[in-house]
Scaffold this motif. Sequence first.
Motif, PDB file in Angstrom:
ATOM      1  N   THR A   2     -92.775   5.582   5.695  1.00  6.97           N
ATOM      2  CA  THR A   2     -92.400   5.469   7.557  1.00  6.97           C
ATOM      3  C   THR A   2     -92.305   6.659   8.273  1.00  6.97           C
ATOM      4  O   THR A   2     -90.028   6.372   7.462  1.00  6.97           O
ATOM      5  CB  THR A   2     -91.885   3.764   8.340  1.00  6.97           C
ATOM      6  OG1 THR A   2     -91.277   3.924   7.821  1.00  6.97           O
ATOM      7  CG2 THR A   2     -93.137   2.792   7.448  1.00  6.97           C
ATOM      8  N   THR A   6     -92.213   5.778  13.981  1.00  4.50           N
ATOM      9  CA  THR A   6     -93.778   4.620  14.413  1.00  4.50           C
ATOM     10  C   THR A   6     -92.848   3.387  13.990  1.00  4.50           C
ATOM     11  O   THR A   6     -91.628   2.671  13.027  1.00  4.50           O
ATOM     12  CB  THR A   6     -93.947   5.009  12.931  1.00  4.50           C
ATOM     13  OG1 THR A   6     -94.737   5.755  12.566  1.00  4.50           O
ATOM     14  CG2 THR A   6     -95.348   3.571  12.606  1.00  4.50           C
ATOM     15  N   PRO A   7     -93.292   2.435  15.453  1.00  4.31           N
ATOM     16  CA  PRO A   7     -92.657   1.321  15.194  1.00  4.31           C
ATOM     17  C   PRO A   7     -92.865   0.204  13.979  1.00  4.31           C
ATOM     18  O   PRO A   7     -94.093   0.862  13.397  1.00  4.31           O
ATOM     19  CB  PRO A   7     -93.028   0.357  16.926  1.00  4.31           C
ATOM     20  CG  PRO A   7     -93.653   1.240  16.125  1.00  4.31           C
ATOM     21  CD  PRO A   7     -94.128   3.096  15.879  1.00  4.31           C
ATOM     22  N   PRO A   8     -91.375  -0.263  13.513  1.00  2.16           N
ATOM     23  CA  PRO A   8     -92.304  -1.183  12.368  1.00  2.16           C
ATOM     24  C   PRO A   8     -93.742  -2.050  12.705  1.00  2.16           C
ATOM     25  O   PRO A   8     -93.624  -2.778  14.080  1.00  2.16           O
ATOM     26  CB  PRO A   8     -90.524  -2.427  12.186  1.00  2.16           C
ATOM     27  CG  PRO A   8     -90.286  -2.366  13.450  1.00  2.16           C
ATOM     28  CD  PRO A   8     -90.754  -0.762  13.995  1.00  2.16           C
ATOM     29  N   SER A   9     -93.911  -2.446  12.122  1.00  2.00           N
ATOM     30  CA  SER A   9     -95.855  -3.495  12.049  1.00  2.00           C
ATOM     31  C   SER A   9     -94.859  -4.710  11.501  1.00  2.00           C
ATOM     32  O   SER A   9     -93.772  -5.048  10.915  1.00  2.00           O
ATOM     33  CB  SER A   9     -96.488  -3.062  10.896  1.00  2.00           C
ATOM     34  OG  SER A   9     -95.984  -3.691   9.545  1.00  2.00           O
ATOM     35  N   GLU A  10     -95.380  -5.497  12.338  1.00  2.00           N
ATOM     36  CA  GLU A  10     -94.926  -6.883  12.268  1.00  2.00           C
ATOM     37  C   GLU A  10     -95.458  -7.764  11.130  1.00  2.00           C
ATOM     38  O   GLU A  10     -96.516  -7.661  10.586  1.00  2.00           O
ATOM     39  CB  GLU A  10     -95.919  -7.621  13.523  1.00  2.00           C
ATOM     40  CG  GLU A  10     -95.526  -7.674  14.800  1.00  2.00           C
ATOM     41  CD  GLU A  10     -94.298  -7.951  15.775  1.00  2.00           C
ATOM     42  OE1 GLU A  10     -94.016  -9.851  14.926  1.00  2.00           O
ATOM     43  OE2 GLU A  10     -94.129  -7.022  15.953  1.00  2.00           O
ATOM     44  N   PRO A  11     -94.535  -8.188  10.745  1.00  4.39           N
ATOM     45  CA  PRO A  11     -94.648  -8.755   9.271  1.00  4.39           C
ATOM     46  C   PRO A  11     -96.566 -10.085   9.166  1.00  4.39           C
ATOM     47  O   PRO A  11     -96.724 -10.939   9.630  1.00  4.39           O
ATOM     48  CB  PRO A  11     -93.501 -10.216   9.052  1.00  4.39           C
ATOM     49  CG  PRO A  11     -93.251 -10.012  10.479  1.00  4.39           C
ATOM     50  CD  PRO A  11     -92.954  -9.077  11.403  1.00  4.39           C
ATOM     51  N   THR A  12     -96.536  -9.683   8.143  1.00  2.00           N
ATOM     52  CA  THR A  12     -98.194 -10.965   8.280  1.00  2.00           C
ATOM     53  C   THR A  12     -97.812 -12.660   7.863  1.00  2.00           C
ATOM     54  O   THR A  12     -96.411 -12.787   7.280  1.00  2.00           O
ATOM     55  CB  THR A  12     -98.647 -10.668   6.970  1.00  2.00           C
ATOM     56  OG1 THR A  12     -97.784 -10.304   5.405  1.00  2.00           O
ATOM     57  CG2 THR A  12     -99.335  -9.291   6.966  1.00  2.00           C
ATOM     58  N   GLU A  15     -96.657 -12.999   4.528  1.00  2.00           N
ATOM     59  CA  GLU A  15     -94.710 -12.623   4.260  1.00  2.00           C
ATOM     60  C   GLU A  15     -93.957 -13.641   5.164  1.00  2.00           C
ATOM     61  O   GLU A  15     -92.687 -13.615   4.374  1.00  2.00           O
ATOM     62  CB  GLU A  15     -94.700 -10.198   4.743  1.00  2.00           C
ATOM     63  CG  GLU A  15     -95.505  -9.185   4.607  1.00  2.00           C
ATOM     64  CD  GLU A  15     -95.681  -8.669   4.792  1.00  2.00           C
ATOM     65  OE1 GLU A  15     -95.682  -7.783   4.541  1.00  2.00           O
ATOM     66  OE2 GLU A  15     -95.675  -8.372   7.058  1.00  2.00           O
TER      67      GLU A  15
END
Length: 72
Positions: A2, A6-12, A15
């Motif tokens: 990344t 780019t902001p970190p994506s929300e964990p699924t 996860e």
Amino acid sequence: MTSLNTPPSEPTAQELAIRQVLIRFDAYARIRAARDSVLAASRAGPRDEERAFDELEQAMARLRDVPGADRS
């Protein structure tokens, strides 16, 4: 990889459930190790161990119930 912009994506959900299993396993392992501790203040009793194991089982059950989780 990344980029820094780019902001970190929300964990699924999967996860998050995996993280909970790892946290609960770590707690259970530490309590098991403390069961026979030389220091009385850091000893864990059977109830502590049972509670930690129950929490680990519950976290594993939640992981199994995550929609869309790969079960192969």
